[in-house]
Design an enzyme around this catalytic site. Structure first.
Site, short mmCIF file in Angstrom:
data_model
loop_
_atom_site.label_atom_id
_atom_site.label_comp_id
_atom_site.label_asym_id
_atom_site.label_seq_id
_atom_site.Cartn_x
_atom_site.Cartn_y
_atom_site.Cartn_z
N TYR A 194 0.90 -1.16 0.00
CA TYR A 194 0.01 0.04 0.09
C TYR A 194 0.52 1.18 0.18
O TYR A 194 0.35 2.39 -0.05
CB TYR A 194 -1.20 0.03 1.19
N ASP A 204 -26.06 -2.92 -2.83
CA ASP A 204 -27.45 -2.55 -2.66
C ASP A 204 -27.58 -1.28 -2.03
O ASP A 204 -28.61 -0.53 -2.69
CB ASP A 204 -28.14 -3.50 -1.56
N ALA A 223 -11.72 -4.14 1.79
CA ALA A 223 -12.00 -5.66 1.62
C ALA A 223 -13.48 -5.79 1.53
O ALA A 223 -13.82 -6.94 1.08
CB ALA A 223 -11.74 -6.00 3.11
#
Length: 144
Positions: A22, A86, A76
């Site tokens: 990262y 959704d 994640a």
């Protein structure tokens, strides 16, 4: 124009978390770079980070009435969260998915995203430039 940048789980540990994957920039470094870019582009920017899926879902819900679009690094939750997918589908707010690392060159489970097919764009593997490119791209898309 107002853009919300959402950082998902563990991104608050950037700078010390697996620097070989990262890099050494912190989340604050990324936010500072995005603030400069937002000023250059003449847009407002706000930031949110959480390690909790429900907090991210609620933030997406609230964002629909406050922002024109979202840049999100779902971390994640990219690979696991139907709830986040959704939420984005429910509010129909344009968003760009970004990742610091190239998720496609990592473990096989990271190759699947529950968000990329409903995002207006995806940028991965470019470190800070993933955020900056995603932000520029979203602003350009919103401006038409």
């Amino acid at each position: 124009m107002k853009i919300l940048v959402i950082h998902g789980p563990n991104l608050n540990l950037l700078g010390t978390r697996e620097p070989e994957v990262y890099g050494s920039l912190t989340m604050e470094d990324i936010n500072d770079s995005l603030k400069l870019l937002a000023k250059e582009l003449g847009v407002e920017v706000a930031f949110f980070q959480s390690n909790f899926e429900g907090a991210l879902v609620e933030t997406v819900h609230k964002a629909a009435s406050l922002y024109d679009g979202i840049v999100i690094n779902p971390a994640a939750f990219t690979h696991t969260s139907v709830a986040l997918r959704d939420a984005f589908s429910a509010v129909a707010l344009p968003f760009v998915e970004v990742h610091i690392s190239n998720v496609h060159s990592r473990e096989a489970f990271r190759h699947t995203s529950y968000l990329s097919d409903i995002a207006v764009g995806v940028v991965a593997g470019l470190g800070l430039e993933s955020y900056l490119g995603g932000f520029r791209g979203l602003v350009g898309k919103l401006r038409g």
